[in-house]
Design a protein around this motif. Structure first.
Motif, PDB file in Angstrom:
ATOM      1  N   ALA A 132       0.844  -1.196   0.000  1.00  0.00           N
ATOM      2  CA  ALA A 132       0.000   0.000   0.000  1.00  0.00           C
ATOM      3  C   ALA A 132       0.880   1.246   0.000  1.00  0.00           C
ATOM      4  N   TYR A 133       1.920   1.249   0.811  1.00  0.00           N
ATOM      5  CA  TYR A 133       2.773   2.429   0.882  1.00  0.00           C
ATOM      6  C   TYR A 133       3.540   2.649  -0.425  1.00  0.00           C
ATOM      7  N   TYR A 134       4.155   1.607  -0.943  1.00  0.00           N
ATOM      8  CA  TYR A 134       4.999   1.769  -2.141  1.00  0.00           C
ATOM      9  C   TYR A 134       4.166   2.101  -3.381  1.00  0.00           C
ATOM     10  N   LEU A 239      17.510  14.911  -0.549  1.00  0.00           N
ATOM     11  CA  LEU A 239      17.400  15.649   0.711  1.00  0.00           C
ATOM     12  C   LEU A 239      15.992  16.163   0.955  1.00  0.00           C
ATOM     13  N   TYR A 240      15.455  15.805   2.111  1.00  0.00           N
ATOM     14  CA  TYR A 240      14.295  16.515   2.646  1.00  0.00           C
ATOM     15  C   TYR A 240      14.840  17.533   3.616  1.00  0.00           C
ATOM     16  N   VAL A 241      14.450  18.789   3.428  1.00  0.00           N
ATOM     17  CA  VAL A 241      15.028  19.861   4.237  1.00  0.00           C
ATOM     18  C   VAL A 241      14.262  19.984   5.554  1.00  0.00           C
ATOM     19  N   ARG A 274      -1.846  13.092  -0.347  1.00  0.00           N
ATOM     20  CA  ARG A 274      -2.719  12.109   0.314  1.00  0.00           C
ATOM     21  C   ARG A 274      -2.741  10.857  -0.545  1.00  0.00           C
ATOM     22  N   ARG A 275      -2.155   9.814  -0.035  1.00  0.00           N
ATOM     23  CA  ARG A 275      -2.144   8.557  -0.797  1.00  0.00           C
ATOM     24  C   ARG A 275      -3.146   7.634  -0.137  1.00  0.00           C
ATOM     25  N   GLU A 276      -4.275   7.498  -0.794  1.00  0.00           N
ATOM     26  CA  GLU A 276      -5.405   6.886  -0.097  1.00  0.00           C
ATOM     27  C   GLU A 276      -5.219   5.397   0.152  1.00  0.00           C
TER      28      GLU A 276
HETATM   29  O1  173 Z   1       6.978   9.600  -1.571  1.00  0.00           O
HETATM   30  C1  173 Z   1       7.177   9.377  -0.385  1.00  0.00           C
HETATM   31  O2  173 Z   1       6.584   8.464   0.208  1.00  0.00           O
HETATM   32  C2  173 Z   1       8.127  10.210   0.317  1.00  0.00           C
HETATM   33  O3  173 Z   1       8.806  10.930  -0.321  1.00  0.00           O
HETATM   34  C3  173 Z   1       8.207  10.211   1.771  1.00  0.00           C
HETATM   35  C4  173 Z   1       8.219  11.423   2.446  1.00  0.00           C
HETATM   36  C5  173 Z   1       8.252  11.430   3.822  1.00  0.00           C
HETATM   37  C6  173 Z   1       8.285  10.246   4.525  1.00  0.00           C
HETATM   38  C7  173 Z   1       8.321   9.044   3.859  1.00  0.00           C
HETATM   39  C8  173 Z   1       8.289   9.029   2.485  1.00  0.00           C
END
Ligand code: 173
Length: 499
Positions: A132-134, A239-241, A274-276
């Motif tokens: 579900a997540y991927y 990178l996530y800032v 939002r990934r349902e």
């Molecule tokens: O796409 C993602 O799921 C993603 O970039 C992400 C962002 C924050 C936490 C986990 C995954």
């Protein structure tokens, strides 16, 4: 240290409430009472493990050092006396038994002929939550599907009689050698799908001269990945800032010291889509409903990704670019550009490249495909004399499943493409070997397609080799890709409770 306190399981078990909450992670005991309300994933999930060993739940979704960096040392209570821990005998559910049987019955790896095969096997063998997540994408998942469709609206104009006895698809990306004109793009939480997580990618990439982009939210820690590298292996960093720029600065500078060759700053996720499918899975899993309605702990309905993304700074802006330039000498690439206008600003801001991406369809739904954006971007840059420029590279990601897709992107001006989910599914289904097979399949496809296209080297792939005239014609019926439709799992609607 010799003065480490050793605690027994029953001592820990005495702290199993909101007023005093201890948990065990990787053999260490932590007092997380004061942290409960700060936990990005909500307090309920921690309370589920109050007084107990939480390692198994913790492991896939946190880098190993998350707990030590978030809790002050005074909350590190000591080590658990392992002999006092009663190993819970895990009940194997019917679903899990079915999953194990499917794993045993997987198609042999040499029967896997393309990326869609990996996806269909992964879908069968992954735990529901991981799948579900991927696989999820935002809202109606229209962009997710468009990412595939766009490639089908570009047609080849192959050249003939060019002596294609030898063809070479190797290239450079940011000046680094790459055996293929693609890199392994960042995907998070690899251990949800395979116990070795992203290390499967690292080891396979090492054996095939492919560049891996390490995700900020990989399950394996950054150092574990770099420690597993072969001498000279090339990495980029996604990178996530962080809202706390000191954390980001340390992370970036550490990566640079450890030899990372490019900093890919994600710019399309000030808030997570939002990934349902992911959200729904969470609901089912936590047996939610009642408490959500009471308004407690609302965070749990967000799905895995949203729950752990609250550190990402939504205030990030163009004004921050000089700061990034001041903290690192690594090339800076903006990942998630979606218009010609922003490509021009990026160029003028002095970054070394851009990734035309919609985050695998996981952010703004009905955003256009990277491939379509590429045509607009090269035109906008060219108009100002910014394209072509060997010091400014353009990449595309999203929906790449075939070498022919990559060749189309290159013909339209991309230096290379990012491939995310296919490699993720390859290791979820078959571990490191799966990734090696995936790379080999791409290689076979490059050889054939370049010969048939009449291009002996990457430089010989020119715009005249494609007809992209219907690329932006969104209303034109596109051919249906059966392989993709077979692996695509439709969204579902809310379910009634069992009566
Ligand atoms: O796409 C993602 O799921 C993603 O970039 C992400 C962002 C924050 C936490 C986990 C995954």
């Amino acid at each position: 240290m010799s003065d480490v306190r050793v605690l027994t399981a029953s001592e820990v078990a005495a702290h199993a409430s909101r007023d005093s909450c201890w948990i065990i992670v990787h053999g260490k005991v932590y007092d997380v009472t004061d942290f409960l309300d700060e936990h990005p994933g909500g307090s309920k999930i921690i309370l589920k493990y109050a007084g107990k060993d939480a390692t198994e739940a913790y492991e896939p979704i946190h880098p190993p050092d998350a707990i030590t960096t978030n809790l002050p040392p005074s909350k590190h209570l000591g080590a658990i006396d392992e002999s006092t821990l009663v190993k819970a005998v895990k009940e194997v559910t019917e679903d899990e038994k079915r999953r194990q049987a499917l794993i045993a019955a997987r198609p042999p790896l040499d029967n896997i002929l393309n990326m869609h095969d990996f996806e269909s096997v992964a879908r069968m063998v992954l735990p529901d939550k991981a799948w579900a997540y991927y696989s999820s994408a935002s809202d109606d998942e229209i962009t997710l599907r468009e990412n595939r469709m766009a490639y089908q609206r570009v047609w080849f104009r192959p050249r003939i009689l060019r002596d294609v006895s030898s063809v070479d698809w190797s290239t450079t990306i940011l000046g680094q050698k790459s055996s293929l004109p693609l890199y392994i793009s960042a995907t998070a939480l690899g251990k949800l799908g395979h116990p070795e997580g992203e290390l499967c990618l690292t080891r396979a990439a090492a054996n095939h001269g492919v560049i891996q982009m390490i995700a900020t939210l990989a399950s394996c820690s950054f150092d574990d990945i770099i420690d597993a590298a072969a001498p000279g292996q090339t990495f980029f960093l996604q990178l996530y800032v962080n809202r706390d720029r000191e954390i980001t600065k340390k992370y970036v500078q550490h990566a640079e010291r450890r030899g990372v060759k490019g900093l890919f700053i994600t710019v399309d996720a000030p808030q997570l889509g939002r990934r349902e499918k992911d959200m729904r899975m969470k609901f089912v899993d936590d047996d939610a409903g009642a408490e959500v309605q009471k308004g407690q702990d609302v965070k749990k309905d967000q799905g895995v990704a949203r729950a752990i993304s609250s550190f990402i700074d939504p205030s990030l802006s163009w004004r921050d670019i000089p700061w990034f330039r001041s903290i690192t000498k690594m090339p800076i690439i903006l990942k998630g550009i979606a218009t010609g206008e922003d490509a021009v600003i990026a160029y003028e801001a002095g970054v070394q490249g851009i990734v035309l991406s919609n985050h695998g369809g996981r952010q703004l739904d009905t955003a256009r495909s990277g491939l379509e954006v590429l045509v607009e971007v090269t035109a906008a840059l060219r108009k100002r004399g910014y394209f072509p420029d060997p010091k400014f590279e353009i990449y595309v990601d999203g929906g790449v499943r075939r070498a022919s897709d990559v060749l189309k992107a290159i013909a339209l001006g991309a230096k290379a493409v990012g491939v995310g989910r296919p490699f993720l599914y390859a290791f979820c289904a078959y571990g490191q070997e799966g990734v090696e097979r995936a790379i080999q399949l791409f290689r076979d496809e490059f050889e054939m397609n370049m010969r048939l296209l009449g291009a002996r080297t990457i430089d010989e792939i020119v715009p005249e080799m494609v007809d992209a005239s219907s690329l932006s014609a969104h209303t034109v019926l596109t051919p249906d890709d059966k392989l993709f439709s077979e692996t695509y799992q439709p969204l579902s609607l809310a379910k009634f409770r069992e009566a």
